[in-house]
Design an enzyme around this catalytic site. Structure first.
Site, short mmCIF file in Angstrom:
data_model
loop_
_atom_site.label_atom_id
_atom_site.label_comp_id
_atom_site.label_asym_id
_atom_site.label_seq_id
_atom_site.Cartn_x
_atom_site.Cartn_y
_atom_site.Cartn_z
NE ARG A 27 -3.71 -0.72 2.50
CZ ARG A 27 -3.87 -1.12 3.76
NH1 ARG A 27 -3.58 -0.31 4.75
NH2 ARG A 27 -4.31 -2.32 4.05
NE ARG A 31 -7.25 5.51 3.09
CZ ARG A 31 -8.19 4.96 3.87
NH1 ARG A 31 -9.25 5.68 4.22
NH2 ARG A 31 -8.07 3.72 4.29
NE ARG A 40 -10.07 8.11 -1.86
CZ ARG A 40 -10.23 7.02 -1.13
NH1 ARG A 40 -9.23 6.20 -0.96
NH2 ARG A 40 -11.39 6.76 -0.56
CG ASP A 77 -9.74 -2.69 -4.42
OD1 ASP A 77 -9.32 -2.12 -3.40
OD2 ASP A 77 -10.61 -3.59 -4.38
CE1 TYR A 154 -13.60 -7.17 1.19
CE2 TYR A 154 -11.95 -8.74 0.45
CZ TYR A 154 -12.30 -7.64 1.21
OH TYR A 154 -11.35 -7.01 1.98
#
Length: 354
Positions: A27, A31, A40, A77, A154
């Site tokens: 990652r 962020r 973003r 993703d 998921y």
């Protein structure tokens, strides 16, 4: 394509001699970087950012502009595949990914098919090509996918972070249905990763985020078996150059020997495993990638350096170690701590490669 100027990461994955331990961070485009948050915001939302090859390239390169990392990883993703299967991926504010149409009915499961990556995931393939061009041979590019089991979690639960009761009920009560989903997912992941390799990915990684939630027997039957199928179907050489493959099961410390025998070149380790003990257990069968606790990056540069030194010392002398975090970097990690980690690896590791 330009010849690689820094192939240390790829050589480490193949357990070849290197002058130092290469480092990248799971990652790493995320962020914790102010520039990522700005891009973003321009994209509008996370999914729009993933589906815009130009902006995906921009954020992939941002950590490399800041830090002397030894690899870039495609910005995307893991849920692009189930999205391409028509399950209706969306991101609820502050709640993470969800699916509008989770797999619950038998007919829905029986109808499931692997998407053609060039038709349904072309934006990812375009991003890989664009990133490779932009990197201009500076460092290798890692492609990736979720594991068949993690994707199934998921797809069945409709979201992440659950107790997996719906998946596990199916696993024990209707294993035939879960095996069907997993077989389709394995084919989809194989096709997807091979398309990324064809487009320019120089190594690939499978993220089995939820495999650690399984029992010993269930892990081997429902997770590892399908990752092994993917390993058997992957393009492992392109233009005469090896394409290393990494398997990472979060919480998979009990099964390192089985994972090392699954056909991969390297194992990703989470932070709950001692990397020196892991090295003893798997021998020279695979390289190891890991495994600093990401929470350490919430402290200060001196602490980061000290803890980084411990991981390097635990692995010890020799080759076949790619330094990484044991999971993704926290959005709250100060960038200067990430800088301290990378500097520590680069300055302390040459002593282990004499």
């Amino acid at each position: 394509m330009s010849k690689l100027k820094n192939d240390t990461f790829l050589r480490a994955l193949m357990r070849q001699p290197t002058d130092y331990t290469p480092v990248w961070m799971m990652r790493q485009a995320g962020r914790y970087l102010p520039e990522y948050n700005q891009t973003r915001a321009r994209a509008g939302d996370f999914l729009s950012l993933c589906k815009n090859p130009e902006l995906a390239t921009e954020v992939t390169l941002q950590p490399l502009a800041r830090f002397p990392l030894d690899a870039a990883i495609l910005f995307s993703d893991i849920l692009t595949i189930p999205d391409a299967m028509g399950l209706g991926l969306y991101f609820a504010q502050g709640e993470g990914p969800k699916f509008e149409r989770p797999l619950r009915e038998e007919w829905e499961i029986r109808d499931l098919t692997a998407p053609n990556p060039y038709e349904h995931l072309g934006y990812v393939i375009d991003a890989v090509k664009e990133i490779r061009r932009a990197l201009d041979g500076s460092v290798p590019l890692i492609g990736f996918s979720g594991s068949p089991f993690t994707l199934a979690c998921y797809m069945i639960e409709g979201q992440g972070g659950t107790d997996f009761s719906t998946v596990k009920k199916m696993l024990y009560q209707r294993p035939d249905l879960l095996h069907h989903i997993l077989a389709v997912n394995a084919q989809a992941v194989t096709d997807y990763l091979n398309a990324q390799i064809e487009a320019g990915a120089q190594a690939v990684m499978i993220f089995d985020t939820w495999g650690g939630a399984l029992s010993h027997a269930a892990y081997h039957e429902f997770s590892l078996r399908y990752m092994q199928d993917i390993m058997n179907g992957l393009t492992r050489k392109k233009d005469g150059v090896d394409i290393p493959a990494v398997i990472f099961t979060k919480g998979g410390g009990n099964w390192l020997e089985s994972m090392a025998a699954a056909g991969c070149d390297a194992l990703g380790l989470d932070w709950t495993v001692d990397i020196g003990v892991a090295r003893q257990r798997v021998g020279d069968r695979v390289a190891l990638q890991g495994n600093l606790d990401p929470s350490i990056l919430l402290t200060d540069p001196d602490t980061v350096r000290a803890e980084t030194a411990k991981v390097l010392a635990s692995y010890g002398s020799g080759h076949g170690h790619v330094f990484n975090l044991g999971h993704g970097i926290s959005q709250f990690a100060p960038p200067e701590n990430a800088a301290a980690l990378i500097e520590a690896v680069h300055s302390l590791s040459p002593a282990y490669h004499l």
